[in-house]
Design a protein around this motif. Structure first.
Motif, short mmCIF file in Angstrom:
data_model
loop_
_atom_site.label_atom_id
_atom_site.label_comp_id
_atom_site.label_asym_id
_atom_site.label_seq_id
_atom_site.Cartn_x
_atom_site.Cartn_y
_atom_site.Cartn_z
N GLU A 38 12.02 -1.09 -5.99
CA GLU A 38 13.21 -0.28 -5.75
C GLU A 38 14.17 -0.96 -4.78
OE1 GLU A 38 13.26 4.27 -5.93
OE2 GLU A 38 13.15 3.83 -3.79
N LEU A 39 13.64 -1.52 -3.70
CA LEU A 39 14.50 -2.13 -2.69
C LEU A 39 15.10 -3.46 -3.16
CD1 LEU A 39 12.39 -1.34 0.50
CD2 LEU A 39 14.45 -0.17 -0.30
N THR A 40 14.38 -4.16 -4.03
CA THR A 40 14.90 -5.42 -4.54
C THR A 40 16.05 -5.20 -5.51
OG1 THR A 40 12.74 -6.50 -4.31
CG2 THR A 40 14.32 -7.54 -5.80
N THR B 177 12.23 5.64 -11.62
CA THR B 177 11.87 6.83 -12.38
C THR B 177 10.38 6.71 -12.68
OG1 THR B 177 12.29 5.73 -14.49
CG2 THR B 177 14.15 6.89 -13.47
N LEU B 178 9.77 7.78 -13.16
CA LEU B 178 8.36 7.69 -13.50
C LEU B 178 8.15 6.65 -14.59
CD1 LEU B 178 5.47 8.65 -13.21
CD2 LEU B 178 5.96 10.47 -14.87
N LYS B 179 9.06 6.60 -15.56
CA LYS B 179 8.95 5.61 -16.63
C LYS B 179 8.99 4.19 -16.06
CE LYS B 179 11.06 4.09 -20.97
NZ LYS B 179 12.15 4.33 -21.96
N ALA B 180 9.87 3.95 -15.09
CA ALA B 180 9.99 2.62 -14.51
C ALA B 180 8.78 2.27 -13.65
CB ALA B 180 11.26 2.54 -13.67
N MET B 181 8.14 3.28 -13.04
CA MET B 181 6.98 3.02 -12.20
C MET B 181 5.75 2.64 -13.02
SD MET B 181 6.76 5.65 -8.99
CE MET B 181 7.45 7.11 -9.78
N ILE B 182 5.63 3.18 -14.22
CA ILE B 182 4.45 2.94 -15.04
C ILE B 182 4.45 1.50 -15.53
CG2 ILE B 182 3.33 3.52 -17.23
CD1 ILE B 182 4.32 6.40 -16.78
N LYS C 220 17.75 10.51 -4.12
CA LYS C 220 16.41 11.03 -3.82
C LYS C 220 15.34 10.07 -4.35
CE LYS C 220 18.33 15.67 -4.21
NZ LYS C 220 18.26 17.01 -4.84
N ALA C 221 15.51 8.80 -4.04
CA ALA C 221 14.68 7.73 -4.59
C ALA C 221 13.28 7.70 -3.97
CB ALA C 221 15.38 6.38 -4.35
N TYR C 222 12.43 6.89 -4.58
CA TYR C 222 11.03 6.76 -4.14
C TYR C 222 10.95 6.39 -2.66
CZ TYR C 222 6.19 5.12 -3.93
OH TYR C 222 4.88 4.94 -3.56
N THR C 223 11.76 5.42 -2.24
CA THR C 223 11.73 4.97 -0.85
C THR C 223 11.95 6.11 0.12
OG1 THR C 223 12.53 2.78 -1.49
CG2 THR C 223 12.81 3.40 0.82
#
Length: 285
Positions: free
Chosen positions: A74-76, A82-87, A199-202
Motif C-alpha cells: 500500500e505504501l509503495t 482492497t480485499l481482492k488486492a490483498m489476496i 480508510k486504507a489498510y495502513t
C-alpha cells in the motif's frame, strides 16, 4: 460472504457451521500459518488439526500475506488495498494444494516443501515477529506519544470506565491522525492524508495500535505488560485489519471481538482519520 479466521477459530464449531450453512469464502492470513508452525517439533500435527475443517472446502479458501507485505504494497503504490488486492493468487494456490494433502492424509509436495523450509521460516519469524523485547521497545514510541498527548482528565475517566463507547472511538480516531506523519514514515507529502481519506489498510492498522495503547492505559499503563503480550497484540492486529475487509472475524477471543466492533464503528465515521480531525474539538472530558 467472506470470513477471516484467526488462530482460535480454525477448530471451532462455528467454523464447521459456516462451512455447512453458507457458501462463504474463508480468508487465511499469513499470521495464522506462522502461529501454527512456530513450535517446530509439533508443527505438522498442529497444522493438520487446525486445517482439517477447511480441508473439506479448499476452493473456498484464500490466502492474505503478512502485515509487512500488506503495508509495503500500500505504501509503495500509494493505492489503498482492497480485499481482492490483498489476496495472493500464488499463495492461495499453494494453500489449496496443502489443504488437499491434509484432506487425503498424504505427505505430498506441499508438506515436503514445508519440511525443507520450516527451520529457516521459524528462525525468520522469531527474529522478525516474535522478538518480544524488540516489539515492546518499538511500541514504546507510540506509548510515549499517547502519554504526552492524551488529556489527563480523559485518561482518568478512561480508567474509571466513564468514557462512552462513541467518544472512545472518536478519540482514538483523532489521535490516529496525529500519531505519525509522512516524514516520520519516510513517505512523500500527502501520502497518509490520501490513505486516511480512503480508510486504507495502513490507517486501520495504525488505528488498532493506538486503540491497543489506549486500552492498556485504561488498565493502568504498559509498564506491567509482558513483552510477549505486545507481540500477541501485533499479530492480532493483522487479523483484525484483514477482517475489517471481510463480513466477519471468526474468533473465540473476546478482546479481539471488542476491537473489531470498535474498528468497524470507526470506519463508519464520515472522515475518521482526515487531517481536519486535528482541528475538530472532541467532546469536553
Amino acid at each position: 460472504m467472506n470470513f477471516c479466521v484467526d488462530q482460535r477459530g480454525f477448530r471451532s464449531k462455528k467454523l464447521e457451521q459456516l462451512i455447512d450453512t453458507t457458501g462463504g469464502r474463508f480468508v487465511v492470513a499469513d499470521a495464522a500459518l506462522m502461529e501454527m508452525c512456530k513450535s517446530t517439533p509439533h508443527w505438522e500435527s498442529t497444522l493438520r488439526n487446525s486445517l482439517r475443517r477447511l480441508s473439506a472446502v479448499p476452493a473456498r479458501v484464500c490466502f492474505v500475506p503478512g502485515n509487512g507485505e500488506c503495508l509495503k504494497a500500500e505504501l509503495t503504490t500509494r493505492t489503498p488495498l482492497t480485499l481482492k488486492a490483498m489476496i495472493s493468487d500464488q499463495q492461495t494456490f499453494w494453500l489449496r494444494e496443502l489443504l488437499a494433502e491434509v484432506a487425503s492424509g498424504q505427505f505430498g509436495a506441499m508438506f515436503t516443501r514445508m519440511v525443507a523450509e520450516i527451520d529457516a521460516a521459524n528462525r525468520h519469524a522469531q527474529a522478525q515477529h516474535f522478538a518480544h523485547e524488540q516489539n515492546l521497545a518499538q511500541l514504546r514510541v507510540l506509548v510515549d506519544f499517547c502519554r504526552d498527548h492524551f488529556p489527563a482528565s480523559f485518561v482518568r475517566r478512561l480508567r474509571a470506565k466513564r468514557v462512552p463507547e462513541e467518544e472512545y472511538i472518536r478519540f482514538v480516531s483523532r489521535y490516529t491522525a496525529t500519531a505519525t506523519n509522512d516524514a516520520a514514515m519516510s513517505l512523500p507529502d500527502g501520502t497518509l492524508g490520501s490513505l486516511a481519506k480512503s480508510k486504507a489498510y495502513t490507517m486501520r492498522w495504525l488505528w488498532l495500535r493506538v486503540e491497543t495503547v489506549a486500552d492498556w492505559l485504561a488498565k493502568g499503563g504498559i509498564d506491567s505488560v509482558a513483552p510477549d503480550k505486545v507481540t500477541n497484540s501485533e499479530v492480532d492486529n493483522h487479523y483484525l485489519a484483514v477482517a475489517s475487509y471481510c463480513d466477519q472475524l471468526l474468533t473465540e477471543d473476546g478482546r479481539m471481538l471488542e476491537k473489531q466492533r470498535r474498528l468497524r464503528a470507526a470506519i463508519r465515521l464520515t472522515m475518521p482519520w482526515k487531517r481536519a480531525w486535528r482541528e475538530e474539538p472532541l467532546p469536553t472530558p
